[in-house]
Design an enzyme around this catalytic site. Structure first.
Site, mmCIF file in Angstrom:
data_model
loop_
_atom_site.group_PDB
_atom_site.id
_atom_site.type_symbol
_atom_site.label_atom_id
_atom_site.label_comp_id
_atom_site.label_asym_id
_atom_site.label_seq_id
_atom_site.Cartn_x
_atom_site.Cartn_y
_atom_site.Cartn_z
ATOM 1 N N ARG A 163 25.424 3.691 -31.612
ATOM 2 C CA ARG A 163 26.281 4.826 -31.938
ATOM 3 C C ARG A 163 26.872 5.400 -30.646
ATOM 4 O O ARG A 163 26.209 6.143 -29.936
ATOM 5 C CB ARG A 163 25.466 5.895 -32.657
ATOM 6 C CG ARG A 163 26.271 6.900 -33.452
ATOM 7 C CD ARG A 163 25.366 7.920 -34.092
ATOM 8 N NE ARG A 163 24.485 7.343 -35.103
ATOM 9 C CZ ARG A 163 24.797 7.216 -36.384
ATOM 10 N NH1 ARG A 163 25.954 7.661 -36.812
ATOM 11 N NH2 ARG A 163 23.940 6.686 -37.239
ATOM 12 N N GLU A 166 24.205 -0.841 -40.651
ATOM 13 C CA GLU A 166 25.594 -0.966 -41.093
ATOM 14 C C GLU A 166 26.508 -1.543 -40.006
ATOM 15 O O GLU A 166 26.514 -1.093 -38.867
ATOM 16 C CB GLU A 166 26.121 0.416 -41.497
ATOM 17 C CG GLU A 166 27.559 0.361 -41.962
ATOM 18 C CD GLU A 166 28.132 1.746 -42.256
ATOM 19 O OE1 GLU A 166 27.352 2.643 -42.590
ATOM 20 O OE2 GLU A 166 29.355 1.903 -42.136
ATOM 21 N N SER A 201 32.287 -1.464 -43.631
ATOM 22 C CA SER A 201 32.379 -0.681 -44.836
ATOM 23 C C SER A 201 33.691 -0.995 -45.540
ATOM 24 O O SER A 201 34.757 -0.749 -45.012
ATOM 25 C CB SER A 201 32.329 0.791 -44.428
ATOM 26 O OG SER A 201 32.147 1.586 -45.546
ATOM 27 N N ARG A 227 28.643 -2.284 -31.544
ATOM 28 C CA ARG A 227 27.530 -2.247 -32.481
ATOM 29 C C ARG A 227 27.055 -3.630 -32.918
ATOM 30 O O ARG A 227 25.851 -3.881 -33.008
ATOM 31 C CB ARG A 227 27.900 -1.417 -33.704
ATOM 32 C CG ARG A 227 26.737 -1.276 -34.665
ATOM 33 C CD ARG A 227 27.047 -0.392 -35.831
ATOM 34 N NE ARG A 227 26.982 1.018 -35.482
ATOM 35 C CZ ARG A 227 26.990 1.992 -36.392
ATOM 36 N NH1 ARG A 227 27.073 1.687 -37.669
ATOM 37 N NH2 ARG A 227 26.935 3.241 -36.020
#
Length: 425
Positions: free
Chosen positions: A277, A349, A352, A391
RNA sequence: GGAGGGUUGGCAGAGCGGUUGAAUGCACCGGUCUUGAAAACCGGCAAGGGUGCAAGCCCUUCGAGAGUUCGAAUCUCUCACCCUCCGCCA
């Protein structure tokens, strides 16, 4: 934004949907206000029509007749003006209320309050097994001197800086994904992160029209009227603002590439170490404009593409059908793609996939003319992550590490690394 | 940062303060002609909203907003964007 008539005909459905999503709406107020506005408009237009009529005839009127006509016309104008004030106030209020009505979720969405209500619908690949103690991505990067984590002393927290072949790997991933998307018919697009706040509002992630409300999530640049977009979706969504496209121009498939900036204000204390993050990251975004009847088709396409990318990167992943409380203000449906992260012993995650319907297109006024009837309709929009770095490096490094602290490079990425097969410790 | 020029319908491009929602051309759609096509000719071709069973009538919109006027695409102001020249610069 929803359609006025749709609201009239689906009060209960919209209210239930909003409730499921965790938003409050007052449709009664909207409908009443809408009626009032219509009545006022009718009245308003009567006066305007009278004024226009008089103005037109004045030019042909005799000098004697004129003064009286001018007087009358003025009067009509004033009458219209009187109504205008009321009308404007009501319309502002109406629009604001409309902008607070969330998109209606699709019928089969799991009902839930927050991310605990999400449902795993598919799992692909095995959880990676090691015959040694796997290191977390942070340790791998640090021990191999692949990153400068002390960069934060210069840049503030939640920053990263990759070095050497790890940096090269980051770019290789983007290049690989962009090539893949182009092969699938997407148009590659480099997109600015700098944008006007209006573009963010028009993407519909946030209710209402208050720029100030963005403050907690979005970086604003002092001394300018610009801010930093959290995703290229923002700019891509406004690309055809106000346009009426021809039906044969659809679908438009864009592969946007941009830096992304997020304050992460609500994530204090979470994922503070490493690459999960960060405030600035890079993302390839899949974005689609299409006809309403093709929405589902492209939703499937976007999702499949991301799944393929997961497989290309040799990652185990799962799909998560987002429940109503987690899918967000502007979405009908959302499926998250999560990759297995060994040292955290969970899926995290990576992307999306969202079906938006005409919610964004209504805000940007993006429409197309249908061949069949020549009528104008709103386009539908959809978006999905292509890949986001850094990420994705978290599962990539962790899952592909070897006993010696090397990291195997997925076969598909090797050509983008000049044939390099392993990041050597 | 300094100086100037622009922004009109899908595109190009006229436009005097008064039947201009807007000439003209291209594109597009329909028709005539043709065996078919092209050409030529004729016709159509903005969006949003109000009202009406409907045909229709009406309102709004010429980058955005405000103003002047009985009347604004046309005049004034503010803002946004685009272009040209100078300066600076990866």
């Amino acid at each position: 934004m929803l359609d006025k008539n749709y609201i009239l005909e689906n009060v209960e459905k919209i209210e239930t949907s909003a409730k499921n999503k965790g938003f409050k709406v007052d449709l009664k107020k909207i409908i009443t206000l809408g009626d009032e506005i219509a009545a006022l408009k009718t009245e308003h237009q009567k006066h305007l029509a009278e004024k226009n009529q008089l103005s037109k005839s004045i030019q042909n009127a005799s000098a004697d007749e004129r003064p009286a006509m001018i007087e009358k016309s003025k009067k009509a104008g004033e009458n219209a003006k009187k109504i205008e004030l009321d009308l404007e106030t009501k319309e502002v209020e109406y629009t604001e209320l409309m902008l607070h009505v969330p998109q209606v979720h699709f019928d089969d969405a799991p009902i839930g309050k927050d991310d605990t209500g999400n449902v795993v619908t598919k799992t692909v690949g095995e959880k990676t097994k090691f015959d040694f103690e796997p290191k977390d991505h942070y340790t791998l990067l640090e021990e191999n001197d692949w990153a400068n984590f002390n960069i934060s002393e210069i840049t503030g927290p939640r920053a990263y800086s990759l070095k050497g072949n790890a940096a090269r790997l980051e770019l290789a991933i983007h290049q690989f994904v962009l090539d893949k998307l182009m092969d699938k018919g997407f148009t590659m697009m480099t997109v600015p992160a700098l944008c006007k706040p209006q573009a963010i509002l028009d993407a519909g992630h946030f209710p209402g029209s208050d720029i100030g409300a963005l403050e907690s999530d979005v970086y604003f640049l002092t001394g300018t009227d610009l801010c930093l977009a959290g995703t290229s979706e923002i700019v891509l969504n406004s690309l055809h603002r106000g346009e009426i496209l021809e039906e044969n121009q659809l679908p438009k498939l864009y592969a946007g590439y941009s830096p992304c900036y997020r304050k992460e204000a609500g994530a204090a204390g979470k994922d503070t170490r490493g690459l999960v993050r960060v405030h600035q990251f890079s993302k390839v975004e899949q974005f689609v404009y299409c006809k309403p009847e093709e929405s589902q088709k492209y939703f499937d396409k976007l999702l499949t593409t991301l799944e393929e990318i997961m497989m290309d990167l040799e990652l185990s992943y799962q799909l998560l059908e987002a429940c109503t409380g987690d899918m967000g203000f502007n979405k009908m449906r959302m499926i998250d793609v999560e990759a297995w992260v060994p040292t955290q012993n969970k899926y995290r995650e990576l992307g999306s996939c969202s079906m938006i319907g005409d919610f964004q297109a209504r805000r940007t006024n993006t429409r197309y003319r249908a061949n069949a009837d020549g009528k104008v309709h709103y386009t539908h929009t959809l978006n999905n992550t292509g890949i986001a770095t850094p990420r994705v490096l978290v599962p990539l490094l962790e899952n592909h590490q070897t006993k010696d602290g090397d990291v195997k490079i997925p076969t598909k990425l090797q050509p983008y690394m000049h044939g390099l097969k392993t990041l050597k410790a």
